[in-house]
Scaffold this motif. Structure first.
Motif, PDB file in Angstrom:
ATOM      1  N   TYR A 186      -6.724   7.593   8.739  1.00 32.14           N
ATOM      2  CA  TYR A 186      -6.534   6.349   7.991  1.00 32.14           C
ATOM      3  C   TYR A 186      -7.582   5.324   8.415  1.00 32.14           C
ATOM      4  N   PRO A 221      -4.291   4.822   1.169  1.00 29.23           N
ATOM      5  CA  PRO A 221      -3.353   5.928   0.889  1.00 29.23           C
ATOM      6  C   PRO A 221      -3.632   6.624  -0.443  1.00 29.23           C
ATOM      7  N   ILE A 222      -4.094   5.850  -1.427  1.00 28.17           N
ATOM      8  CA  ILE A 222      -4.398   6.460  -2.730  1.00 28.17           C
ATOM      9  C   ILE A 222      -5.549   7.463  -2.571  1.00 28.17           C
ATOM     10  N   LEU A 280      -6.580   8.888   0.160  1.00 27.86           N
ATOM     11  CA  LEU A 280      -6.165  10.034   0.980  1.00 27.86           C
ATOM     12  C   LEU A 280      -5.337  11.020   0.158  1.00 27.86           C
ATOM     13  N   SER A 281      -4.580  10.494  -0.778  1.00 25.10           N
ATOM     14  CA  SER A 281      -3.822  11.394  -1.672  1.00 25.10           C
ATOM     15  C   SER A 281      -4.763  12.208  -2.532  1.00 25.10           C
ATOM     16  N   ARG A 285      -2.904  12.756   2.677  1.00 23.27           N
ATOM     17  CA  ARG A 285      -2.041  11.605   2.919  1.00 23.27           C
ATOM     18  C   ARG A 285      -1.100  11.865   4.102  1.00 23.27           C
ATOM     19  N   GLU A 286      -0.696  13.135   4.220  1.00 22.60           N
ATOM     20  CA  GLU A 286       0.242  13.484   5.303  1.00 22.60           C
ATOM     21  C   GLU A 286      -0.432  13.439   6.676  1.00 22.60           C
ATOM     22  N   LYS A 287      -1.760  13.481   6.673  1.00 23.17           N
ATOM     23  CA  LYS A 287      -2.459  13.533   7.961  1.00 23.17           C
ATOM     24  C   LYS A 287      -3.134  12.208   8.304  1.00 23.17           C
ATOM     25  N   ALA A 288      -2.642  11.152   7.704  1.00 28.17           N
ATOM     26  CA  ALA A 288      -3.262   9.837   7.884  1.00 28.17           C
ATOM     27  C   ALA A 288      -3.335   9.416   9.345  1.00 28.17           C
ATOM     28  N   ALA A 312     -13.358  11.032   1.398  1.00 27.94           N
ATOM     29  CA  ALA A 312     -12.472   9.882   1.142  1.00 27.94           C
ATOM     30  C   ALA A 312     -13.170   8.593   1.567  1.00 27.94           C
TER      31      ALA A 312
END
Lengths: 296, 251
Positions: B97, B119-120, B122-123, B128-131, B149
């Protein structure tokens, strides 16, 4: 620079400090040592000046009045001395007081029992604000009504005056030399820091960070090292000085010539000097180093 | 639009890296730049990121001549370029992140905007789960997706990728290329320097080949090798030879 960027730079500056704790400790210790040295030099210099000033104000100037001088001349001279800005303090002695003092200093005082007191003049002892003003003071006062002689220890005066000048030069030289040493130490610390984070800096450059965005955290880091070093040095210097003062000045009276300046009179001066030099040298050293090693 | 006009580049050491190179890349294009090691691909990228300036000719990015751009403006130009490297170049001490957010912090975006946008992105790259993970805890493919990203988070006009699949296995390589193609579909120009023959052949995009500093080929739809027969779809023009750009322009 936006407020967000300022906040982020501050945050990065603080983080940088903790990121390389050993480098940080080494830098803070060196800066603190330099400032302690500088602090003791300053304390010595201030005390030397203080002693010389006090010694210079001791009464080597004596005004001897003519015999049989009138009340008007005495009052005029009192007024003149009271209004002279160069005069710190003066004291008039009557012929009787001078006689008593003279007799007290003699071993066989009874020999002077019949000494005619009329032959003894009124005298003044004068303390000047600055010993270097003695000569001009002598010229002015010698011409006043009723004054027979103004005697002063010119050799002592000129020695004290010269000594103060030399102490000033020595203090300045110490400031410059120790300041430069501190500057290079901080410069090197930041250089190590910049090299250690070369990869991160190159990433920042690729992402579009401006030179200032990259530099400011390092400058803050340098300033913080200087600030912490200054605080440590201040604490050590003042603690050391206080102990020395308590030991040496235990039985001294404030009126003594060889007295040290009280600790509380130096606290703020040393703190200010340490802060200005520590933070100034810290941030400038960082800025210089970072400027050389970070170029977008 | 990126325009190279008779660009030559000679380093201080005397090495001539590019010789009279001319081509144009229109906004929204997807271009492969291929060539052997030392052919001049990296120099080309350095020119685009203003790390170097051409010794002759002009490099124009949206009509800005990078040889004349003031040094203080270089960071602002780079903010319009998303860079993706073979070795990912993520900051190891920052989380996924934070690495992506860092690119937004640098351009002065507010915390609120960063918290919404990261987050967007990363999605989009599927992370997103590994932020909260550190780069060291991710696979090579995942790290490269973080790099993508980061490159796309500020909506750059151009994404420059230097051997983006060089350290990845075939599956991860395909994922990364699919992502870059997806970004390109949204209108971002994508320029990729690569050695990956399979991907270039498979993607069927414009190919610019540099050899010994010269531009030797500019095919609108090409393969890795000059004479590689490409399975060109019927609705696309056949692979062109040196000198002809995607719109039939003379570079």
């Amino acid at each position: 620079m936006k407020l967000t960027s300022v906040f982020l730079s501050l945050r990065e500056g603080f983080r940088n400090l903790v990121r390389h704790p050993l480098v940080m400790l080494a830098s803070i210790s060196t800066i603190a040592l330099m400032l302690i040295l500088l602090g003791f030099f300053t304390v010595f210099s201030l005390n030397a000046r203080h002693i010389m000033t006090v010694a210079g104000q001791q009464p080597p100037i004596e005004i001897t009045m003519r015999n049989g001088v009138g009340d008007k001349e005495l009052a005029d001279l009192d007024r003149y001395l009271a209004n002279d800005d160069d005069v710190l303090e003066f004291q008039r002695y009557s012929p009787q007081e001078n006689f008593n003092q003279f007799v007290d200093n003699m071993e066989n005082s009874e020999l002077f029992a019949d000494f005619p007191i009329d032959n003894i003049p009124y005298t003044y002892t004068v303390q000047l604000v600055d010993p270097s003003l003695a000569e001009s003071f002598q010229t002015r006062v010698a011409g006043l009504a009723g004054v027979r002689k103004v005697s002063l220890e010119l050799a002592v005066m000129s020695f004290l005056s010269d000594a103060i000048v030399w102490v000033n030069y020595a203090t300045l030289a110490a400031f410059v030399v120790l300041g430069l040493i501190s500057f290079f130490i901080i410069s090197n610390m930041v250089r190590i820091s910049v090299f250690a984070r070369g990869e991160e800096i190159s990433i920042m450059k690729y992402i579009g960070a401006t030179n200032w965005y990259i530099r400011v955290p390092y400058i803050i880091e340098g300033a913080l090292v200087g600030l912490i070093g200054a605080a440590v040095a201040w604490g050590v210097t003042m603690f050391g000085y206080d102990r020395l003062y308590s030991t040496l000045m235990a039985g001294a009276k404030p009126s003594d010539v060889l007295t040290m300046l009280p600790t509380e009179q130096l606290t703020i001066i040393i703190l200010m000097i340490n802060l200005v030099i520590g933070v100034g040298v810290g941030s400038l050293g960082s800025a210089a180093s970072v400027r050389r090693h970070i170029q977008v | 639009m990126i325009e190279f006009q008779n660009v030559s580049m000679e380093y201080h050491t005397g090495t001539v890296a590019l010789k009279d190179v001319s081509f144009t890349i229109q906004n929204g294009e997807f271009v492969f730049i291929i060539g052997r090691s030392g052919a001049g691909k990296s120099t080309l990228i350095k020119l685009l990121t203003c790390e170097e300036k051409p010794t002759e000719g002009q490099v124009l990015i949206d009509d800005f001549d990078i040889a004349r751009i003031r040094r203080s403006l270089v960071p602002y130009l780079r903010r319009n370029i998303g860079m993706v490297f073979q070795d990912f170049r993520l900051i190891e001490t920052k989380t996924v992140y934070e690495n992506v957010a860092f690119a937004m912090e640098i351009v002065g975006r507010s915390r609120r905007v960063i918290a919404r946008r990261v987050p967007i992105v990363l999605s989009i790259v599927g992370l997103r789960e590994k932020a909260k993970a550190l780069p060291g805890e991710l696979s090579g493919g995942e790290q490269q997706r973080v790099a993508i990203a980061r490159a796309m988070v500020n909506n750059p006009m151009l994404i420059l990728a230097d051997e983006p699949t060089g350290n990845l296995d075939p599956t991860n390589s395909e994922t990364v290329m699919a992502l870059l193609e997806e970004i390109n579909r949204s209108g971002t120009t994508v320029v990729i320097c690569t050695h990956n023959r399979e991907l270039v052949d498979q993607m069927k995009k414009r190919v610019i080949e540099i050899d010994d500093g010269y531009l030797v080929r500019d095919d609108a739809v090409g393969g890795y090798l000059r004479h590689t027969p490409c399975s060109t779809p019927d609705n696309l023009p056949p692979a062109t030879t040196t000198g002809i750009g995607p719109e039939g322009r003379q570079p």
